[in-house]
Design a protein around this motif. Sequence first.
Motif, PDB file in Angstrom:
ATOM      1  N   UNK A  42       0.827  -1.205   0.000  1.00 53.50           N
ATOM      2  CA  UNK A  42       0.000   0.000   0.000  1.00 53.50           C
ATOM      3  C   UNK A  42       0.863   1.259   0.000  1.00 53.50           C
ATOM      4  N   UNK A  43       1.963   1.235   0.762  1.00 52.11           N
ATOM      5  CA  UNK A  43       2.866   2.386   0.766  1.00 52.11           C
ATOM      6  C   UNK A  43       3.489   2.589  -0.611  1.00 52.11           C
ATOM      7  N   UNK A  44       3.930   1.467  -1.245  1.00 55.17           N
ATOM      8  CA  UNK A  44       4.516   1.579  -2.573  1.00 55.17           C
ATOM      9  C   UNK A  44       3.520   2.085  -3.602  1.00 55.17           C
ATOM     10  N   UNK A  45       2.296   1.570  -3.538  1.00 48.24           N
ATOM     11  CA  UNK A  45       1.280   2.021  -4.485  1.00 48.24           C
ATOM     12  C   UNK A  45       0.922   3.477  -4.242  1.00 48.24           C
ATOM     13  N   UNK A  46       0.949   3.909  -2.962  1.00 49.95           N
ATOM     14  CA  UNK A  46       0.675   5.324  -2.666  1.00 49.95           C
ATOM     15  C   UNK A  46       1.767   6.210  -3.275  1.00 49.95           C
ATOM     16  N   UNK A  47       3.040   5.753  -3.156  1.00 54.73           N
ATOM     17  CA  UNK A  47       4.130   6.517  -3.787  1.00 54.73           C
ATOM     18  C   UNK A  47       3.972   6.523  -5.303  1.00 54.73           C
ATOM     19  N   UNK A  75       4.337  -6.747  -5.624  1.00 57.17           N
ATOM     20  CA  UNK A  75       3.109  -7.517  -5.384  1.00 57.17           C
ATOM     21  C   UNK A  75       3.482  -8.994  -5.377  1.00 57.17           C
ATOM     22  N   UNK A  76       3.178  -9.728  -4.275  1.00 62.69           N
ATOM     23  CA  UNK A  76       3.610 -11.138  -4.174  1.00 62.69           C
ATOM     24  C   UNK A  76       3.019 -11.973  -5.300  1.00 62.69           C
ATOM     25  N   UNK A 117      -5.711  -1.116  -2.500  1.00 59.52           N
ATOM     26  CA  UNK A 117      -4.693  -1.580  -1.547  1.00 59.52           C
ATOM     27  C   UNK A 117      -4.897  -0.965  -0.171  1.00 59.52           C
ATOM     28  N   UNK A 118      -5.436   0.267  -0.124  1.00 59.05           N
ATOM     29  CA  UNK A 118      -5.737   0.871   1.170  1.00 59.05           C
ATOM     30  C   UNK A 118      -6.856   0.101   1.871  1.00 59.05           C
TER      31      UNK A 118
END
Length: 607
Positions: free
Chosen positions: A276-281, A375-376, A511-512
Amino acid sequence: MMMRNRIFLVLMTFVLILPSFLVHASANENEKEEDTLKNPGQYRSKDEVVYATLSPTGVQQEIYVVNIFDVIKEGKLVDYGPYESSKNLTSLSDIQLKNNKVEFAAPKGKFYYQGNMKDEALPWDIRISYRLDGKRVPPAELAGKDGHFKVTIQTSANEEVDPIFYENYLLQVTLTLDPDMYRNIKASEEGMVANAGKNKQITYTVMPEKDGELSLEADVTELELPGIEIAAVPSSMSIDVPDIDEMAGEMKSLTDAIAQINNGVGDLKNGVSELNSGVASLRDGSAQFKKGMNDVNQASSQLVEGSSAINNGLATVSSSLKGNFEQINLAELEKLQARLPEIAAGLDEMSKGFAYLRDNYSDAYRQMEEALNNIPEYEITKADLEALYESGADREVVDQLFDTYTAAHQAKDVFASAKEAFDAVDGRLAEVNGAIGEIEKTLGNVQTVISALENVDVVDSITQLQEGMDEFSASYQAFHSGLVGYTKGVGQLSSSYNQLHSGIVDLSGGTNELENGVGQLHNGTGTLYESTNNLPDQMKEEIDSMISEYDKSDFEAVSFVSDKNEKVNSVQFVIKTESILLEEKETTEKPKEEKQGFWARLKELFS
């Protein structure tokens, strides 16, 4: 004749001797009883069997007690009870009853006597009701009827009697039905149906300290119902604790599995948080890249307009140079010379914009690639989902988790398929930026050439200028066509990237939600683990509690009829209701005369 005389003499002798023998025997019995009453006897223990009859609706009618003594020394014994009358069931000796005190002479061995009571209440209230085809019917009107029959038996504590029997005795209620008369027999959950000869026997058990609500339904023809039997015995058997080690081991395996699930969900929560942090960035970088693309797209129209002006101006200059040299208007060159710095400045700003766009695009593209690659790759199967459902997790949260998992993998697949196009954008931006630099450099050269025209003979240099302008105009026209194509591509790229950015924003929102959902799931699995961590011990405690509730092995019997009675070994209750039967038709038959023998006639003579 002589034979008859002998018989007569024998009979007379017997008649004369027999009364004296009977009197002597009776006298001996009375003397023995009197001697026994003078000496106290001893008994090892006493049992009481309470017999009671009820009406078909459960109203008490008759009650008596059979007392059983295990006599170890013959002699006088004393018993107590609120009896109206008593009866010796062992011998012909009398029993003295006075003021609820019973005295009798008991020989060694088992001694039985019956005490009849009038209004003594049972420890249980018993109520029985009957329905035929759904309507309540009095028992007197049931015999011989057809239809759907239902009997309901309710048992509860009689508050007027010592509760020790209600608290320690279990009731066994038995109904016996003729299968030729009753069909489709259905008993309530407590009932057990078994065969008893040709009949069906339905047995119910009511545990100590419990009220009973028992029912039986059946289709009946020509209804008759034998008396309902109710036996009450102490629940004094000791209940062994079952071996639950294997079950406890399985429970421990279950709690360990729940702990592993909780730990796994915790790891998933951490991974989803990082995702979620990566997608937010990625979303933030994409927003900057989108803004730069929009700025470039908006500036493209101005760039095309300026380039068109340059192209048109160069074409005009080139065509004008082909006419009369004397008629050349150098004022147009001066205007072109004045516009060239503006165009060069615009190209410089555009070059800087493309450089900024390229830098931001590279950063955003790198962040997007890194986030999507994080993403796994694991696969969540239906079996995994069923395991989560069965673990007690919130089904809605699990569904959200799976939906977000699916969306994340779809975004990753889309990126993988479009990666080649994204990789090509960076090189294309570099090429465009280099081309703008070359154009800017060429414009500088043109401006230098035009400036030099002021100090030279125009006629002498016009030929060279015409050739140079023709070549430059042709080159610029090709560049202008490429620039128009490029700006269209930038517009399409901007439009397409807006859609991609919307997808990235949706992915970020998903993701959030996924992070929140996994957080709730982790809280749920944590709570589940905490509540099941001590499950084996809790199970043992619950089983011990249930067993102790029904373990009456420490119960000591007390007399039902009087608290003065001692050495009471057991007290049992045998209760039965009146039967519901069809009345038999009376038949008058003439009694048959039986031939009486000698001894019968002799007995009749003395009676």
